[in-house]
Scaffold this motif. Structure first.
Motif, PDB file in Angstrom:
ATOM      1  N   ILE A  74      32.433  32.208  35.537  1.00 34.93           N
ATOM      2  CA  ILE A  74      33.697  32.297  36.566  1.00 34.93           C
ATOM      3  C   ILE A  74      34.036  33.836  36.446  1.00 34.93           C
ATOM      4  N   ILE A  75      34.186  34.388  35.492  1.00 39.64           N
ATOM      5  CA  ILE A  75      34.568  35.855  35.330  1.00 39.64           C
ATOM      6  C   ILE A  75      33.753  36.651  36.401  1.00 39.64           C
ATOM      7  N   ARG A  76      32.236  36.653  36.183  1.00 45.93           N
ATOM      8  CA  ARG A  76      31.348  37.202  36.700  1.00 45.93           C
ATOM      9  C   ARG A  76      31.584  36.956  38.221  1.00 45.93           C
ATOM     10  N   LEU A  77      31.635  35.642  38.612  1.00 46.93           N
ATOM     11  CA  LEU A  77      31.720  35.312  40.076  1.00 46.93           C
ATOM     12  C   LEU A  77      33.083  35.878  40.828  1.00 46.93           C
ATOM     13  N   VAL A  78      34.263  35.867  40.125  1.00 48.81           N
ATOM     14  CA  VAL A  78      35.288  36.699  40.590  1.00 48.81           C
ATOM     15  C   VAL A  78      35.277  38.163  40.652  1.00 48.81           C
ATOM     16  N   GLU A  79      34.677  38.814  39.486  1.00 52.53           N
ATOM     17  CA  GLU A  79      34.271  40.175  39.651  1.00 52.53           C
ATOM     18  C   GLU A  79      33.408  40.572  40.606  1.00 52.53           C
ATOM     19  N   THR A  80      32.652  39.943  41.271  1.00 59.24           N
ATOM     20  CA  THR A  80      31.371  40.290  42.016  1.00 59.24           C
ATOM     21  C   THR A  80      31.913  39.795  43.504  1.00 59.24           C
ATOM     22  N   SER A  81      32.870  38.961  43.702  1.00 61.33           N
ATOM     23  CA  SER A  81      33.320  38.333  45.005  1.00 61.33           C
ATOM     24  C   SER A  81      33.773  39.444  46.002  1.00 61.33           C
ATOM     25  N   GLU A  82      33.396  39.202  47.043  1.00 63.20           N
ATOM     26  CA  GLU A  82      33.832  40.121  48.134  1.00 63.20           C
ATOM     27  C   GLU A  82      35.112  39.656  49.069  1.00 63.20           C
ATOM     28  N   ILE A  83      35.832  38.494  48.547  1.00 61.83           N
ATOM     29  CA  ILE A  83      36.837  37.982  49.190  1.00 61.83           C
ATOM     30  C   ILE A  83      37.950  38.157  48.367  1.00 61.83           C
ATOM     31  N   GLY A  84      38.096  38.845  47.220  1.00 65.20           N
ATOM     32  CA  GLY A  84      39.461  38.855  46.681  1.00 65.20           C
ATOM     33  C   GLY A  84      39.478  38.014  45.419  1.00 65.20           C
ATOM     34  N   VAL A  85      40.309  38.104  44.500  1.00 66.11           N
ATOM     35  CA  VAL A  85      40.611  37.288  43.404  1.00 66.11           C
ATOM     36  C   VAL A  85      41.197  36.274  43.681  1.00 66.11           C
ATOM     37  N   ASN A  86      42.487  36.298  44.388  1.00 66.76           N
ATOM     38  CA  ASN A  86      42.985  34.863  44.586  1.00 66.76           C
ATOM     39  C   ASN A  86      42.277  33.998  45.317  1.00 66.76           C
ATOM     40  N   ARG A  87      41.857  34.448  46.572  1.00 60.48           N
ATOM     41  CA  ARG A  87      40.908  33.548  47.348  1.00 60.48           C
ATOM     42  C   ARG A  87      39.717  32.902  46.778  1.00 60.48           C
ATOM     43  N   THR A  88      39.058  33.636  45.792  1.00 61.61           N
ATOM     44  CA  THR A  88      38.181  33.204  44.954  1.00 61.61           C
ATOM     45  C   THR A  88      38.403  32.151  44.113  1.00 61.61           C
ATOM     46  N   LEU A  89      39.419  32.278  43.475  1.00 57.06           N
ATOM     47  CA  LEU A  89      40.182  31.414  42.510  1.00 57.06           C
ATOM     48  C   LEU A  89      40.431  30.124  43.130  1.00 57.06           C
ATOM     49  N   LYS A  90      41.175  30.332  44.215  1.00 53.10           N
ATOM     50  CA  LYS A  90      41.699  29.138  45.220  1.00 53.10           C
ATOM     51  C   LYS A  90      40.461  28.290  45.542  1.00 53.10           C
ATOM     52  N   GLU A  91      39.249  29.139  45.891  1.00 51.38           N
ATOM     53  CA  GLU A  91      38.087  28.161  46.382  1.00 51.38           C
ATOM     54  C   GLU A  91      37.526  27.322  45.298  1.00 51.38           C
ATOM     55  N   ILE A  92      37.482  28.012  44.174  1.00 53.43           N
ATOM     56  CA  ILE A  92      36.926  27.464  42.763  1.00 53.43           C
ATOM     57  C   ILE A  92      37.966  26.348  42.294  1.00 53.43           C
TER      58      ILE A  92
END
Length: 90
Positions: free
Chosen positions: A11-29
């Motif tokens: 999850i940390i790696r996914l958030v670090e490499t996400s292009e949509i931003g931390v908050n949006r990535t975490l919300k989708e997860i």
């Protein structure tokens, strides 16, 4: 839900490499951002060891249930309030 060390790292790696931003990535997860930030802080300070699940603490402050028949109504747990009997409940 408890996550394994590997799942937290993924999850940390996914958030670090996400292009949509931390908050949006975490919300989708579906992961609360404070949970993620706690993991991320531990990961930065302690590496992979910081992501290892901690043993659950036993609550030693709770007293054991009383022996059967010690409550006013003869059951385990909390008895009936004073002045209330089985026949005159509300």
């Amino acid at each position: 839900m408890r996550f394994t060390q590997a799942e937290k790292y993924e999850i940390i790696r996914l958030v670090e490499t996400s292009e949509i931003g931390v908050n949006r990535t975490l919300k989708e997860i579906g992961l609360h951002k404070s949970t993620f930030h706690n993991w991320y802080t531990k990961y930065r300070e302690e590496g992979m060891d910081g992501l290892a699940p901690k043993p659950m603490a036993r609550n030693t402050l709770l007293e054991p249930y009383p022996e059967r028949g010690t409550c006013r109504d003869g059951r385990y747990g909390i008895g009936l309030p004073r002045g209330i009997t089985k026949g005159n409940r509300l």
